[in-house]
Design a protein around this motif. Structure first.
Motif, PDB file in Angstrom:
ATOM      1  N   ILE A   1     -22.993   6.013 -36.991  1.00  0.00           N
ATOM      2  CA  ILE A   1     -22.035   6.095 -36.672  1.00  0.00           C
ATOM      3  C   ILE A   1     -21.429   7.714 -36.636  1.00  0.00           C
ATOM      4  CG2 ILE A   1     -19.646   6.215 -38.285  1.00  0.00           C
ATOM      5  CD1 ILE A   1     -20.390   3.305 -39.515  1.00  0.00           C
ATOM      6  N   GLY A   2     -22.190   8.222 -37.701  1.00  0.00           N
ATOM      7  CA  GLY A   2     -22.789  10.053 -37.770  1.00  0.00           C
ATOM      8  C   GLY A   2     -22.811  10.788 -36.003  1.00  0.00           C
ATOM      9  N   GLY A   3     -23.940   9.613 -35.763  1.00  0.00           N
ATOM     10  CA  GLY A   3     -24.804  10.186 -34.702  1.00  0.00           C
ATOM     11  C   GLY A   3     -23.727   9.881 -33.467  1.00  0.00           C
ATOM     12  N   VAL A   4     -22.801   8.668 -33.433  1.00  0.00           N
ATOM     13  CA  VAL A   4     -21.903   8.565 -31.946  1.00  0.00           C
ATOM     14  C   VAL A   4     -20.952   9.648 -32.307  1.00  0.00           C
ATOM     15  CG1 VAL A   4     -20.538   6.206 -31.418  1.00  0.00           C
ATOM     16  CG2 VAL A   4     -22.530   6.678 -31.716  1.00  0.00           C
ATOM     17  N   ALA A   5     -20.511  10.122 -33.631  1.00  0.00           N
ATOM     18  CA  ALA A   5     -19.522  10.692 -33.169  1.00  0.00           C
ATOM     19  C   ALA A   5     -19.223  12.532 -33.140  1.00  0.00           C
ATOM     20  CB  ALA A   5     -18.992  11.146 -35.134  1.00  0.00           C
ATOM     21  N   ASP A   6     -21.179  12.804 -33.442  1.00  0.00           N
ATOM     22  CA  ASP A   6     -21.903  13.598 -32.721  1.00  0.00           C
ATOM     23  C   ASP A   6     -21.255  14.015 -31.235  1.00  0.00           C
ATOM     24  OD1 ASP A   6     -22.780  15.489 -35.225  1.00  0.00           O
ATOM     25  OD2 ASP A   6     -24.300  14.753 -34.958  1.00  0.00           O
ATOM     26  N   ALA A   7     -21.609  12.407 -30.375  1.00  0.00           N
ATOM     27  CA  ALA A   7     -21.700  12.206 -29.224  1.00  0.00           C
ATOM     28  C   ALA A   7     -20.991  12.228 -28.941  1.00  0.00           C
ATOM     29  CB  ALA A   7     -23.064  11.137 -28.453  1.00  0.00           C
ATOM     30  N   THR A   8     -19.824  12.162 -28.828  1.00  0.00           N
ATOM     31  CA  THR A   8     -18.403  11.494 -29.112  1.00  0.00           C
ATOM     32  C   THR A   8     -18.015  12.527 -28.378  1.00  0.00           C
ATOM     33  OG1 THR A   8     -18.806   9.098 -29.009  1.00  0.00           O
ATOM     34  CG2 THR A   8     -16.570   9.995 -28.708  1.00  0.00           C
ATOM     35  N   LEU A   9     -16.778  12.785 -30.193  1.00  0.00           N
ATOM     36  CA  LEU A   9     -15.994  13.749 -30.040  1.00  0.00           C
ATOM     37  C   LEU A   9     -16.131  15.531 -30.636  1.00  0.00           C
ATOM     38  CD1 LEU A   9     -14.784  11.291 -33.691  1.00  0.00           C
ATOM     39  CD2 LEU A   9     -13.649  11.720 -30.648  1.00  0.00           C
ATOM     40  N   SER A  10     -15.510  16.364 -30.167  1.00  0.00           N
ATOM     41  CA  SER A  10     -15.478  17.547 -29.865  1.00  0.00           C
ATOM     42  C   SER A  10     -15.182  17.656 -31.942  1.00  0.00           C
ATOM     43  CB  SER A  10     -14.629  18.494 -29.432  1.00  0.00           C
ATOM     44  OG  SER A  10     -12.943  18.040 -28.945  1.00  0.00           O
ATOM     45  N   ARG A  11     -15.345  19.347 -32.166  1.00  0.00           N
ATOM     46  CA  ARG A  11     -14.692  19.367 -33.784  1.00  0.00           C
ATOM     47  C   ARG A  11     -13.316  19.377 -33.450  1.00  0.00           C
ATOM     48  NH1 ARG A  11     -18.720  23.730 -36.823  1.00  0.00           N
ATOM     49  NH2 ARG A  11     -20.387  22.683 -36.845  1.00  0.00           N
ATOM     50  N   GLY A  12     -13.067  19.752 -32.376  1.00  0.00           N
ATOM     51  CA  GLY A  12     -11.078  19.810 -32.355  1.00  0.00           C
ATOM     52  C   GLY A  12     -10.956  18.515 -32.351  1.00  0.00           C
ATOM     53  N   GLN A  13     -11.533  17.877 -32.111  1.00  0.00           N
ATOM     54  CA  GLN A  13     -10.346  15.492 -31.696  1.00  0.00           C
ATOM     55  C   GLN A  13     -11.518  15.392 -33.528  1.00  0.00           C
ATOM     56  OE1 GLN A  13     -13.887  14.662 -28.764  1.00  0.00           O
ATOM     57  NE2 GLN A  13     -11.604  14.897 -27.528  1.00  0.00           N
ATOM     58  N   ILE A  14     -11.733  15.878 -34.028  1.00  0.00           N
ATOM     59  CA  ILE A  14     -12.239  15.497 -35.538  1.00  0.00           C
ATOM     60  C   ILE A  14     -11.344  16.125 -36.155  1.00  0.00           C
ATOM     61  CG2 ILE A  14     -13.885  15.363 -37.868  1.00  0.00           C
ATOM     62  CD1 ILE A  14     -16.243  15.342 -35.295  1.00  0.00           C
ATOM     63  N   ARG A  15     -11.024  17.254 -35.992  1.00  0.00           N
ATOM     64  CA  ARG A  15     -10.134  17.659 -36.848  1.00  0.00           C
ATOM     65  C   ARG A  15      -8.821  17.358 -36.990  1.00  0.00           C
ATOM     66  NH1 ARG A  15     -13.200  22.418 -36.368  1.00  0.00           N
ATOM     67  NH2 ARG A  15     -12.129  23.629 -34.602  1.00  0.00           N
ATOM     68  N   GLU A  16      -8.131  17.538 -35.295  1.00  0.00           N
ATOM     69  CA  GLU A  16      -7.161  16.357 -35.131  1.00  0.00           C
ATOM     70  C   GLU A  16      -6.725  15.328 -35.407  1.00  0.00           C
ATOM     71  OE1 GLU A  16      -3.647  16.313 -33.748  1.00  0.00           O
ATOM     72  OE2 GLU A  16      -4.080  18.219 -33.966  1.00  0.00           O
ATOM     73  N   GLY A  17      -8.064  15.236 -35.578  1.00  0.00           N
ATOM     74  CA  GLY A  17      -8.174  13.198 -35.958  1.00  0.00           C
ATOM     75  C   GLY A  17      -7.792  13.178 -37.577  1.00  0.00           C
ATOM     76  N   ALA A  18      -8.884  13.374 -37.925  1.00  0.00           N
ATOM     77  CA  ALA A  18      -8.533  14.075 -39.609  1.00  0.00           C
ATOM     78  C   ALA A  18      -6.740  14.322 -40.231  1.00  0.00           C
ATOM     79  CB  ALA A  18      -9.335  15.253 -39.921  1.00  0.00           C
ATOM     80  N   ARG A  19      -6.232  14.951 -39.205  1.00  0.00           N
ATOM     81  CA  ARG A  19      -4.966  14.919 -39.288  1.00  0.00           C
ATOM     82  C   ARG A  19      -4.249  14.213 -39.500  1.00  0.00           C
ATOM     83  NH1 ARG A  19      -5.709  19.743 -36.142  1.00  0.00           N
ATOM     84  NH2 ARG A  19      -6.296  21.838 -37.245  1.00  0.00           N
ATOM     85  N   TRP A  20      -4.800  12.707 -38.140  1.00  0.00           N
ATOM     86  CA  TRP A  20      -3.683  11.963 -38.191  1.00  0.00           C
ATOM     87  C   TRP A  20      -3.527  11.068 -39.803  1.00  0.00           C
ATOM     88  CZ3 TRP A  20      -6.225   9.386 -34.025  1.00  0.00           C
ATOM     89  CH2 TRP A  20      -5.942   9.838 -32.964  1.00  0.00           C
ATOM     90  N   PHE A  21      -4.817  11.375 -40.552  1.00  0.00           N
ATOM     91  CA  PHE A  21      -3.980  10.642 -42.123  1.00  0.00           C
ATOM     92  C   PHE A  21      -3.080  10.942 -43.548  1.00  0.00           C
ATOM     93  CE2 PHE A  21      -7.780   9.125 -39.515  1.00  0.00           C
ATOM     94  CZ  PHE A  21      -8.285   7.741 -39.607  1.00  0.00           C
ATOM     95  N   ASP A  22      -3.496  12.427 -43.213  1.00  0.00           N
ATOM     96  CA  ASP A  22      -2.005  13.457 -43.638  1.00  0.00           C
ATOM     97  C   ASP A  22      -0.931  12.388 -43.037  1.00  0.00           C
ATOM     98  OD1 ASP A  22      -4.330  14.620 -46.047  1.00  0.00           O
ATOM     99  OD2 ASP A  22      -3.633  16.276 -44.370  1.00  0.00           O
ATOM    100  N   ASP A  23      -0.884  12.554 -41.711  1.00  0.00           N
ATOM    101  CA  ASP A  23       0.588  12.148 -40.987  1.00  0.00           C
ATOM    102  C   ASP A  23       0.480  11.299 -40.336  1.00  0.00           C
ATOM    103  OD1 ASP A  23       2.920  12.105 -39.853  1.00  0.00           O
ATOM    104  OD2 ASP A  23       2.855  14.347 -39.013  1.00  0.00           O
ATOM    105  N   PRO A  24       0.466  10.636 -40.129  1.00  0.00           N
ATOM    106  CA  PRO A  24       0.415   9.132 -39.617  1.00  0.00           C
ATOM    107  C   PRO A  24       1.155   9.195 -38.614  1.00  0.00           C
ATOM    108  CG  PRO A  24      -0.231   7.818 -41.800  1.00  0.00           C
ATOM    109  CD  PRO A  24       0.653   9.143 -41.917  1.00  0.00           C
ATOM    110  N   GLN A  25       2.359   9.276 -38.359  1.00  0.00           N
ATOM    111  CA  GLN A  25       3.494   9.711 -37.687  1.00  0.00           C
ATOM    112  C   GLN A  25       3.099  10.359 -35.997  1.00  0.00           C
ATOM    113  OE1 GLN A  25       6.261   7.650 -37.109  1.00  0.00           O
ATOM    114  NE2 GLN A  25       5.780   8.865 -34.913  1.00  0.00           N
ATOM    115  N   ARG A  26       2.029  10.970 -36.695  1.00  0.00           N
ATOM    116  CA  ARG A  26       1.377  11.875 -36.025  1.00  0.00           C
ATOM    117  C   ARG A  26       0.278  11.331 -34.790  1.00  0.00           C
ATOM    118  NH1 ARG A  26      -0.967  18.674 -37.640  1.00  0.00           N
ATOM    119  NH2 ARG A  26      -0.967  18.286 -35.622  1.00  0.00           N
TER     120      ARG A  26
END
Length: 100
Positions: A43-68
């Motif tokens: 799963i970590g390898g797929v994330a490395d190949a698929t997502l940028s660091r910015g996309q990971i950070r932005e996605g992480a914010r979704w869990f603090d704010d699901p409306q986002r």
């Protein structure tokens, strides 16, 4: 819900304190879903190949704010559409490559 889904969901909920794709693997390993280290590594390898660091950070914010997340999903802005598609692609590829 299968083991992969549990691992990916657990990774998303732990991710807000982390900022790299490898954080997804660490979160998976730390989850209570009973995921194997090999599955979490995949799963970590797929994330490395698929997502940028910015996309990971932005996605992480979704869990603090699901409306986002909902706002991004429904947005017509190109950046939001790209973000949503990247996370959908990550989920699909992780399921395809890491199960079985």
């Amino acid at each position: 819900m299968n083991r992969l889904s549990l691992a990916v969901c657990a990774a998303f909920f732990v991710l807000p304190t982390m900022a790299s794709a490898n954080a997804i693997e660490r979160a998976c390993n730390a989850s209570d879903g009973g995921s194997s280290r090999a599955l979490c590594s995949c799963i970590g390898g797929v994330a490395d190949a698929t997502l940028s660091r910015g996309q990971i950070r932005e996605g992480a914010r979704w869990f603090d704010d699901p409306q986002r997340a909902q706002d991004v999903r429904q947005s017509d802005r190109r950046r939001d559409e790209e973000m949503w598609q990247a996370w959908r692609q990550f989920s699909t590829l992780a399921e395809q490559r890491c199960t079985g």
